[in-house]
Design a protein around this motif. Structure first.
Motif, mmCIF file in Angstrom:
data_model
loop_
_atom_site.group_PDB
_atom_site.id
_atom_site.type_symbol
_atom_site.label_atom_id
_atom_site.label_comp_id
_atom_site.label_asym_id
_atom_site.label_seq_id
_atom_site.Cartn_x
_atom_site.Cartn_y
_atom_site.Cartn_z
ATOM 1 N N GLY A 4 0.547 -1.293 -0.076
ATOM 2 C CA GLY A 4 0.418 0.339 -0.194
ATOM 3 C C GLY A 4 0.707 1.727 -0.012
ATOM 4 O O GLY A 4 1.592 1.301 0.262
ATOM 5 N N ALA A 5 0.268 2.723 -0.653
ATOM 6 C CA ALA A 5 1.314 3.658 -0.340
ATOM 7 C C ALA A 5 1.247 4.246 0.891
ATOM 8 O O ALA A 5 1.985 4.589 1.109
ATOM 9 C CB ALA A 5 0.258 4.537 -1.296
ATOM 10 N N SER A 6 0.345 3.321 2.000
ATOM 11 C CA SER A 6 0.881 4.026 3.173
ATOM 12 C C SER A 6 1.620 3.637 3.737
ATOM 13 O O SER A 6 2.756 4.145 4.339
ATOM 14 C CB SER A 6 -0.153 3.005 3.750
ATOM 15 N N GLN A 7 2.487 1.952 3.529
ATOM 16 C CA GLN A 7 3.457 1.340 3.906
ATOM 17 C C GLN A 7 4.643 1.709 3.645
ATOM 18 O O GLN A 7 5.520 2.645 3.562
ATOM 19 C CB GLN A 7 3.751 -0.072 4.293
ATOM 20 N N SER A 38 -5.564 16.578 -3.908
ATOM 21 C CA SER A 38 -5.137 16.180 -2.264
ATOM 22 C C SER A 38 -6.759 15.532 -0.656
ATOM 23 O O SER A 38 -8.091 15.774 -1.880
ATOM 24 C CB SER A 38 -5.920 17.614 -1.583
ATOM 25 N N ASN A 39 -6.266 14.988 -0.620
ATOM 26 C CA ASN A 39 -7.302 14.092 0.604
ATOM 27 C C ASN A 39 -6.794 15.085 1.553
ATOM 28 O O ASN A 39 -5.567 14.844 2.137
ATOM 29 C CB ASN A 39 -7.281 13.175 0.457
ATOM 30 N N PRO A 40 -7.726 16.025 2.067
ATOM 31 C CA PRO A 40 -9.066 15.902 1.932
ATOM 32 C C PRO A 40 -9.616 17.219 1.312
ATOM 33 O O PRO A 40 -10.930 17.081 0.904
ATOM 34 C CB PRO A 40 -9.857 16.784 3.506
ATOM 35 N N SER A 73 5.997 13.406 -2.315
ATOM 36 C CA SER A 73 4.719 13.646 -3.281
ATOM 37 C C SER A 73 3.919 12.481 -3.190
ATOM 38 O O SER A 73 4.227 11.249 -4.091
ATOM 39 C CB SER A 73 5.053 13.609 -4.626
ATOM 40 N N ASP A 74 2.682 12.399 -2.646
ATOM 41 C CA ASP A 74 1.797 11.656 -2.404
ATOM 42 C C ASP A 74 0.892 11.509 -3.189
ATOM 43 O O ASP A 74 -0.060 12.492 -3.540
ATOM 44 C CB ASP A 74 1.399 11.591 -1.355
ATOM 45 N N GLU A 75 1.050 10.649 -4.854
ATOM 46 C CA GLU A 75 -0.516 10.625 -5.617
ATOM 47 C C GLU A 75 -1.356 9.111 -6.037
ATOM 48 O O GLU A 75 -1.017 9.141 -7.007
ATOM 49 C CB GLU A 75 0.944 11.084 -6.947
ATOM 50 N N ALA A 76 -1.689 9.170 -4.073
ATOM 51 C CA ALA A 76 -2.669 7.978 -3.934
ATOM 52 C C ALA A 76 -3.371 8.330 -5.579
ATOM 53 O O ALA A 76 -3.752 7.145 -6.189
ATOM 54 C CB ALA A 76 -2.434 7.793 -3.202
ATOM 55 N N TYR A 77 -4.005 9.323 -5.675
ATOM 56 C CA TYR A 77 -5.788 9.563 -6.354
ATOM 57 C C TYR A 77 -5.056 9.944 -7.800
ATOM 58 O O TYR A 77 -5.783 10.903 -8.391
ATOM 59 C CB TYR A 77 -6.337 10.948 -5.798
ATOM 60 N N GLU A 78 -3.829 10.330 -8.373
ATOM 61 C CA GLU A 78 -3.022 10.152 -9.226
ATOM 62 C C GLU A 78 -4.255 10.221 -11.172
ATOM 63 O O GLU A 78 -4.413 10.797 -11.493
ATOM 64 C CB GLU A 78 -1.647 9.906 -10.044
ATOM 65 N N PHE A 111 2.428 5.868 -4.885
ATOM 66 C CA PHE A 111 1.314 5.648 -5.622
ATOM 67 C C PHE A 111 0.697 4.794 -4.987
ATOM 68 O O PHE A 111 1.777 3.951 -4.107
ATOM 69 C CB PHE A 111 1.939 4.785 -7.457
ATOM 70 N N SER A 112 -0.417 4.239 -5.287
ATOM 71 C CA SER A 112 -1.165 3.154 -4.412
ATOM 72 C C SER A 112 -2.543 2.022 -5.868
ATOM 73 O O SER A 112 -2.340 3.121 -7.163
ATOM 74 C CB SER A 112 -2.462 4.033 -3.678
ATOM 75 N N TYR A 113 -2.255 1.505 -5.630
ATOM 76 C CA TYR A 113 -3.549 0.357 -6.136
ATOM 77 C C TYR A 113 -4.730 0.466 -5.227
ATOM 78 O O TYR A 113 -5.468 0.280 -6.282
ATOM 79 C CB TYR A 113 -2.726 -0.887 -6.197
ATOM 80 N N SER A 114 -4.763 0.903 -4.302
ATOM 81 C CA SER A 114 -6.016 1.261 -3.666
ATOM 82 C C SER A 114 -7.441 1.765 -4.606
ATOM 83 O O SER A 114 -8.361 1.462 -4.790
ATOM 84 C CB SER A 114 -6.224 1.218 -2.512
ATOM 85 N N LYS A 115 -6.649 3.169 -4.433
ATOM 86 C CA LYS A 115 -7.288 3.947 -5.610
ATOM 87 C C LYS A 115 -7.651 3.694 -7.092
ATOM 88 O O LYS A 115 -9.161 3.420 -7.490
ATOM 89 C CB LYS A 115 -6.847 5.071 -5.526
ATOM 90 N N SER A 116 -7.065 3.595 -7.659
ATOM 91 C CA SER A 116 -7.156 3.813 -9.691
ATOM 92 C C SER A 116 -7.925 1.978 -9.504
ATOM 93 O O SER A 116 -8.321 1.899 -10.617
ATOM 94 C CB SER A 116 -5.479 3.274 -9.927
ATOM 95 N N TYR A 174 -5.760 -5.672 -1.197
ATOM 96 C CA TYR A 174 -4.836 -6.281 -1.505
ATOM 97 C C TYR A 174 -3.256 -5.154 -1.055
ATOM 98 O O TYR A 174 -2.070 -6.262 -0.798
ATOM 99 C CB TYR A 174 -4.514 -5.901 -2.591
ATOM 100 N N ARG A 175 -3.214 -4.629 -0.467
ATOM 101 C CA ARG A 175 -2.414 -3.333 -0.570
ATOM 102 C C ARG A 175 -1.212 -3.461 -0.625
ATOM 103 O O ARG A 175 0.449 -4.317 -1.063
ATOM 104 C CB ARG A 175 -1.905 -4.180 1.687
ATOM 105 N N LEU A 176 -1.477 -2.759 -1.428
ATOM 106 C CA LEU A 176 -0.135 -2.786 -2.676
ATOM 107 C C LEU A 176 0.081 -0.703 -3.539
ATOM 108 O O LEU A 176 -1.242 -0.445 -3.426
ATOM 109 C CB LEU A 176 -0.955 -3.695 -3.784
HETATM 110 C C1 LIG Z 1 -3.087 10.829 0.233
HETATM 111 C C2 LIG Z 1 -3.527 8.929 0.653
HETATM 112 N N1 LIG Z 1 -2.701 8.765 0.541
HETATM 113 C C3 LIG Z 1 -1.947 7.515 0.148
HETATM 114 C C4 LIG Z 1 -3.489 6.415 1.214
HETATM 115 C C5 LIG Z 1 -3.517 5.272 1.274
HETATM 116 O O1 LIG Z 1 -3.666 4.357 0.194
HETATM 117 P P1 LIG Z 1 -3.206 2.657 0.736
HETATM 118 O O2 LIG Z 1 -4.326 2.098 0.781
HETATM 119 O O3 LIG Z 1 -2.374 2.566 -1.042
HETATM 120 O O4 LIG Z 1 -2.388 2.696 1.576
HETATM 121 C C6 LIG Z 1 -4.436 7.118 1.417
HETATM 122 C C7 LIG Z 1 -5.861 6.331 1.277
HETATM 123 O O5 LIG Z 1 -6.980 6.827 1.739
HETATM 124 C C8 LIG Z 1 -5.077 8.418 1.316
HETATM 125 O O6 LIG Z 1 -6.234 9.261 0.890
#
Ligand SMILES: Cc1ncc(COP(=O)(O)O)c(C=O)c1O
Length: 330
Positions: free
Chosen positions: A23-26, A96-98, A124-129, A158-163, A169-171
């Motif tokens: 995940g992007a988180s880790q 951006s979140n939020p 650079s957190d681009e999870a929502y690219e 980057f994250s697989y969670s959103k796209s 899966y945590r990737l």
């Molecule tokens: C800005 C941002 N970055 C990262 C993540 C986490 O993504 P992941 O599920 O890949 O850990 C989130 C999830 O809410 C998010 O809002």
């Protein structure tokens, strides 16, 4: 992954500089651990994903929040003035979140120029690219592409969670600026996770062959986002969010606090929204790294975050009901 980065993000890199993470988180967590010296400062956006703040503290970093302007872009002059002896890291999150803001190329250029002037590392957190509905997503790393690797400073997450809607899966993955920074990140990853699970990595490879599904996913979220229009008409939102999955509402004109309004929505309508307080906490951290107190930006007393990543019909119904509740209060 490096082929995707080249094609989609205009980030010319190679497989040796890309880390697959649970995940992007880790990935974010590991990058902060790898760049932090205890006591260093990290600059976070005034409104941020709360995990960014928690991870900063866990890495021994002292978080300071930089102000955002009325359009929720970083106030570059204020950010410049925040530079201090211990300031080392700048976190950028677009979309951006939020807030739902998507930063323009000029904004990112300005941030990069500041980071270069003050020698800050950029995360650079681009999870929502893949969720941009107005404007375009620009990857910060593209902007320093003409520099030799050792002069680059951007870690992109980057994250697989959103796209790919693969949250469970945590990737995710991290692109590092150069081999030296990669070697430090590798130490953190070896000491914590060793690697992401192999079967999950194969699932991620298969997902890369299904890019059409990303477009389907984006269009679903776009439909849901467009259905927030009643919230704009009700004066709770000044414009539809430009990207991401979230929008910040302001209920100040209703004569009720955000927490009270949120509790009422949950009780009477079974609609869950998040009071914005938790997205704008300002911890006071002393010289030993101990958190002494935590206040929130006072503006959040009247703000709420809504998520529009659900089924469009549900989001539409909820937006209509929130607008009706607001007009009943006026
Ligand atoms: C800005 C941002 N970055 C990262 C993540 C986490 O993504 P992941 O599920 O890949 O850990 C989130 C999830 O809410 C998010 O809002």
């Amino acid at each position: 992954m490096s082929a995707k980065l080249r094609k989609r993000n205009r980030h010319d890199t190679n497989p040796g500089l890309v880390f697959v993470t649970p995940g992007a988180s880790q990935g974010l967590f590991a990058v902060m651990q790898s760049v932090a010296n205890p006591g260093d400062e990290i600059l976070l956006p005034g409104y941020h994903w709360p995990i960014h703040l928690q991870q900063s503290l866990l890495a021994g970093l002292r978080p300071r929040c930089y102000p955002l302007d009325a359009r929720r872009r970083p106030d570059l002059e204020a950010l410049d003035r925040m530079a201090g002896d211990r300031t080392r890291v700048l976190l950028v999150n677009t979309p951006s979140n939020p807030t739902g803001a998507v930063y323009e190329r000029e904004v990112l250029d300005g941030l990069l120029a500041l980071a270069q002037r003050h020698d800050w590392t950029i995360i650079s957190d681009e999870a929502y690219e893949d969720f941009v509905f107005a404007g375009e997503h620009v990857s910060m790393a593209e902007l320093e592409g003409d520099l030799p690797a050792e002069q680059r400073r951007v870690f992109t997450v980057f994250s697989y969670s959103k796209s790919f809607a693969m949250t469970g899966y945590r990737l995710g993955y991290v692109a590092v600026p150069d081999a030296a920074r990669g070697a430090t990140l590798q130490v953190v990853e070896e000491a914590s996770i060793l690697s992401s699970p192999t079967p999950v990595q194969y699932a991620g490879l298969a997902a890369l062959d299904a890019m059409d599904d990303v477009a389907i996913n984006r269009e679903l979220v776009r439909t849901a986002r467009n259905s927030l229009a009643p919230l704009v008409s009700a004066g709770l939102l000044d414009r539809l969010p430009e990207g991401g999955w979230f929008a910040l509402l302001d209920v100040g004109a209703l004569g009720v606090g955000a927490e009270e309004f949120a509790a009422g929505l949950l009780d009477s309508e079974a609609i869950a929204v998040a009071p914005a307080r938790g997205f704008a906490l300002r911890p006071e951290v002393d010289a030993t790294g101990t958190v002494r107190s935590v206040d929130a930006d006072p503006a959040t007393a009247r703000q709420l975050r809504v998520a529009f990543c659900g089924l469009p019909a549900s989001v539409e119904r909820a937006a209509r009901r929130i607008a009706e509740c607001a007009s009943a209060l006026r």
